[in-house]
Write a protein that holds these residues in place. Structure first.
Motif, PDB file in Angstrom:
ATOM      1  N   UNK A 249       0.826  -1.211   0.000  1.00 45.51           N
ATOM      2  CA  UNK A 249       0.000   0.000   0.000  1.00 45.51           C
ATOM      3  C   UNK A 249       0.860   1.261   0.000  1.00 45.51           C
ATOM      4  N   UNK A 250       1.942   1.245   0.770  1.00 48.01           N
ATOM      5  CA  UNK A 250       2.819   2.415   0.810  1.00 48.01           C
ATOM      6  C   UNK A 250       3.510   2.646  -0.528  1.00 48.01           C
ATOM      7  N   UNK A 251       3.914   1.573  -1.177  1.00 50.28           N
ATOM      8  CA  UNK A 251       4.566   1.745  -2.482  1.00 50.28           C
ATOM      9  C   UNK A 251       3.574   2.178  -3.552  1.00 50.28           C
ATOM     10  N   UNK A 252       2.340   1.725  -3.436  1.00 49.49           N
ATOM     11  CA  UNK A 252       1.302   2.215  -4.363  1.00 49.49           C
ATOM     12  C   UNK A 252       1.082   3.712  -4.145  1.00 49.49           C
ATOM     13  N   UNK A 253       1.029   4.130  -2.887  1.00 46.80           N
ATOM     14  CA  UNK A 253       0.871   5.560  -2.600  1.00 46.80           C
ATOM     15  C   UNK A 253       2.085   6.341  -3.093  1.00 46.80           C
ATOM     16  N   UNK A 254       3.269   5.810  -2.871  1.00 46.13           N
ATOM     17  CA  UNK A 254       4.483   6.471  -3.342  1.00 46.13           C
ATOM     18  C   UNK A 254       4.426   6.671  -4.854  1.00 46.13           C
ATOM     19  N   UNK A 255       4.022   5.646  -5.584  1.00 46.59           N
ATOM     20  CA  UNK A 255       3.913   5.759  -7.043  1.00 46.59           C
ATOM     21  C   UNK A 255       2.879   6.808  -7.436  1.00 46.59           C
ATOM     22  N   UNK A 256       1.795   6.883  -6.688  1.00 46.86           N
ATOM     23  CA  UNK A 256       0.733   7.838  -7.017  1.00 46.86           C
ATOM     24  C   UNK A 256       1.166   9.291  -6.818  1.00 46.86           C
ATOM     25  N   UNK A 257       2.229   9.506  -6.053  1.00 51.82           N
ATOM     26  CA  UNK A 257       2.714  10.866  -5.807  1.00 51.82           C
ATOM     27  C   UNK A 257       3.440  11.446  -7.015  1.00 51.82           C
ATOM     28  N   UNK A 258       3.769  10.583  -7.981  1.00 49.58           N
ATOM     29  CA  UNK A 258       4.415  11.026  -9.214  1.00 49.58           C
ATOM     30  C   UNK A 258       5.617  11.936  -8.927  1.00 49.58           C
ATOM     31  N   UNK A 259       6.509  11.444  -8.109  1.00 50.90           N
ATOM     32  CA  UNK A 259       7.677  12.222  -7.686  1.00 50.90           C
ATOM     33  C   UNK A 259       8.574  12.508  -8.885  1.00 50.90           C
ATOM     34  N   UNK A 260       8.941  13.758  -9.014  1.00 53.12           N
ATOM     35  CA  UNK A 260       9.825  14.211 -10.089  1.00 53.12           C
ATOM     36  C   UNK A 260      11.222  14.458  -9.513  1.00 53.12           C
ATOM     37  N   UNK A 261      12.205  14.531 -10.401  1.00 55.14           N
ATOM     38  CA  UNK A 261      13.589  14.744  -9.982  1.00 55.14           C
ATOM     39  C   UNK A 261      13.738  15.954  -9.060  1.00 55.14           C
TER      40      UNK A 261
END
Length: 174
Positions: free
Chosen positions: A103-115
């Protein structure tokens, strides 16, 4: 190796499987023994990882990425697992850890973190300003450190039993 979010996630994704493979089905002695007073057993480590998934890593990532002016982290209780129910089977803890991590990694992916997000900062109660890149790097290294810790604690259960091979067993000398 230079930090890449994708590479850190590789470690974070695999940790639950590594721990399940290492610990599921083992006897109580392998799971509950430690290295002596004030040390952690593999069971304690898994409990610590569960607590961290609930209260630490993603909470702090959200703080760093927030628009709030206050980016201070709440102190993390590194020993909270010791106050939790100690009768939960390790398999249940491992299952909970796997689900929380997924669940945490799914949330992390959803944050669409940019460089450019990797240089955003939060304020750690002990270290002061830390970047998102440092936090995520620490998350991956934290996992690897606890995998090594569990292996060391388990290996030390046979310190005497390996006899003369002790001199070749670096894991027993730490």
């Amino acid at each position: 190796m230079e930090f890449e979010l994708k590479k850190a996630i590789e470690i974070l994704e695999n940790t639950p499987l590594v721990l399940e493979s290492l610990l599921n089905g083992l006897s109580k002695e392998w799971i509950r023994n430690n290295e002596g007073e004030n040390t952690w057993s593999p069971y304690d480590v898994v409990g610590h990882l569960v607590f961290g998934e609930k209260t630490d890593w993603m909470v702090r990532i959200r703080i760093i990425l927030s628009d709030s002016e206050n980016r201070s982290f709440t102190p993390f209780d590194r020993f909270a697992q010791m106050d939790a129910d100690q009768n939960i089977p390790v398999k249940s803890l491992l299952d909970e850890f796997r689900l929380l991590r997924m669940n945490n990694l799914e949330e992390l992916a959803s944050l669409n973190i940019q460089r450019e997000d990797l240089d955003r900062v939060g304020v750690h109660p002990e270290f002061g300003e830390v970047t998102l890149k440092q936090l995520i790097s620490a998350w991956a290294v934290h996992d690897l450190g606890h995998i090594a810790q569990i292996s060391r604690v388990m290996a030390k259960q046979y310190t005497q039993e390996v006899g003369p091979w002790t001199r070749y067993m670096g894991i027993l000398k730490k």
